[in-house]
Design a protein around this motif. Structure first.
Motif, short mmCIF file in Angstrom:
data_model
loop_
_atom_site.label_atom_id
_atom_site.label_comp_id
_atom_site.label_asym_id
_atom_site.label_seq_id
_atom_site.Cartn_x
_atom_site.Cartn_y
_atom_site.Cartn_z
N PHE A 256 7.92 -4.62 4.91
CA PHE A 256 7.48 -5.54 5.89
C PHE A 256 7.93 -5.04 7.68
N GLY A 257 9.14 -4.51 7.61
CA GLY A 257 9.43 -3.94 9.03
C GLY A 257 10.51 -4.83 9.49
N TYR A 258 10.81 -5.90 8.98
CA TYR A 258 11.80 -6.96 9.57
C TYR A 258 13.22 -6.14 9.76
N MET B 110 -2.80 1.23 12.80
CA MET B 110 -2.49 0.65 11.78
C MET B 110 -1.01 0.00 11.92
N ALA B 111 -0.98 -1.20 11.35
CA ALA B 111 0.57 -2.08 11.43
C ALA B 111 1.61 -1.24 10.92
N THR B 112 2.60 -1.31 11.48
CA THR B 112 3.80 -0.98 10.89
C THR B 112 4.96 -2.19 10.65
N ALA C 136 -5.23 -4.27 3.62
CA ALA C 136 -5.53 -2.90 2.53
C ALA C 136 -4.44 -2.01 2.63
N GLU C 137 -3.75 -1.90 3.93
CA GLU C 137 -2.53 -1.01 4.17
C GLU C 137 -1.28 -1.57 3.54
N ALA D 60 11.25 -10.26 12.33
CA ALA D 60 10.11 -9.25 12.82
C ALA D 60 10.25 -9.06 14.31
N PRO D 61 9.96 -7.55 14.50
CA PRO D 61 9.91 -7.26 15.99
C PRO D 61 8.79 -8.14 16.54
#
Length: 307
Positions: A164-166, A1-3, A226-227, A185-186
């Motif tokens: 969001f992981g930025y 799944m996305a991180t 959905a995640e 974002a990475p």
């Protein structure tokens, strides 16, 4: 799944008359009209999608064009600008080409070590072009970034970084006393930069022609979307239910500063109802409006596309 969110999926804005909008984005900027459909909630109005040849995520700018739209004005609590990426090897040639065509632009100025020029579209919206290290086969290689005009950056920055992981990538001060905070974002996906703009000058935002309606981020699949829905609910930012937009599935929420955010899926994409070769040529209607095609076609003005 996305991180992490990889970057932008699309940006949606409001414009005045559709023909002027088409002329600028397909003619002046050389984008492809990849989808000609209608506002699903107001089918007597076009919804126009511009992007690269394939309509790739991260290249898509969409418009709701209203013939009688009053002029809007960006302000705090709104997204205030979108920026396209231009490779270093093409930037000077692009400026020369714009000058040769008598197309006015402001700049170049330097922002976070990159040159930036700004055009105005027919409704006065700023269109920023940023020199980047990305290699590209076209002059404009999709989005570089979007700018959010905020009153206070902290809560919005937490959504970008903690959800969001930025990653925070610096701050710059403007000559007018404004501040610009950068988040990245990475990875190297298109549109992986978000700037937060802060200014003490009084400016009350007003939706209308020349303003951004919402900013959409990418989910590479329905499962990823959905995640994100679960993660956002867990931090007190519940989203709408999933909405079928025919070319992607969408969820929406307002970030703490007031900007409307969307998370849109990459699939099924813009070839879901017409082949790549003829994208954007025919008027495409969602199933619920197909029975009204005759009426809709009589209301909508005919559009000419010249590239």
């Amino acid at each position: 799944m996305a991180t992490t969110i990889p970057g932008l999926h699309h940006v949606t804005a409001i414009s005045g008359p559709p023909q002027e909008n088409v002329d600028f984005y397909t003619g002046t900027l050389g984008q492809r009209l990849v989808k000609k459909t209608v506002n699903f909630d107001a089918p007597d109005t076009y919804h126009l999608y511009y992007g690269d040849h394939a309509g790739s995520p991260g290249t898509i700018l969409t418009f709701f064009p209203f013939v009688d739209a009053g002029p809007g004005r960006a302000g705090a609590g709104m997204a205030s600008a979108y920026a396209y990426s231009v490779s270093k090897g093409r930037f000077d040639a692009l400026m020369a080409d714009l000058a040769a065509r008598a197309i006015d632009f402001a700049g170049p100025v330097e922002r976070f070590g990159q040159r930036v020029i700004t055009l105005s579209d027919p409704d006065g919206a700023p269109v920023e072009l940023v020199e980047t290290d990305r290699a590209a086969d076209t002059v404009l290689d999709g989005f570089h970034s979007v700018t959010l005009w905020e009153r206070a950056p902290e809560a919005t920055a937490r959504v970008l970084t903690e959800v969001f992981g930025y990653e925070a990538a610096g701050e710059e001060a403007g000559a007018d006393g404004s501040r610009r905070l950068r988040y990245v974002a990475p990875g190297n996906a298109r549109g992986n930069v978000v700037d937060i703009y802060l200014s003490e000058k009084p400016a009350i935002g007003r939706p209308g022609a020349g303003t951004i309606h919402h900013v959409a981020f990418r989910a590479r699949s329905d499962a990823e979307q959905a995640e994100w829905q679960k993660r956002l609910a867990a931090v007190g930012l519940p989203t709408t239910p999933v909405i079928d937009r025919q070319y992607f599935n969408a969820i929406y929420f307002r970030e703490p500063g007031g900007v409307l955010f969307e998370i849109a899926t990459d699939p099924p994409g813009f070839t879901a109802d017409e082949p790549l070769e003829t994208l954007g040529q025919a008027l495409k209607l969602p199933e619920q409006h197909e029975r009204l095609r005759g009426q809709i076609e009589r209301i909508l003005p005919e559009l000419r596309v010249t590239t």
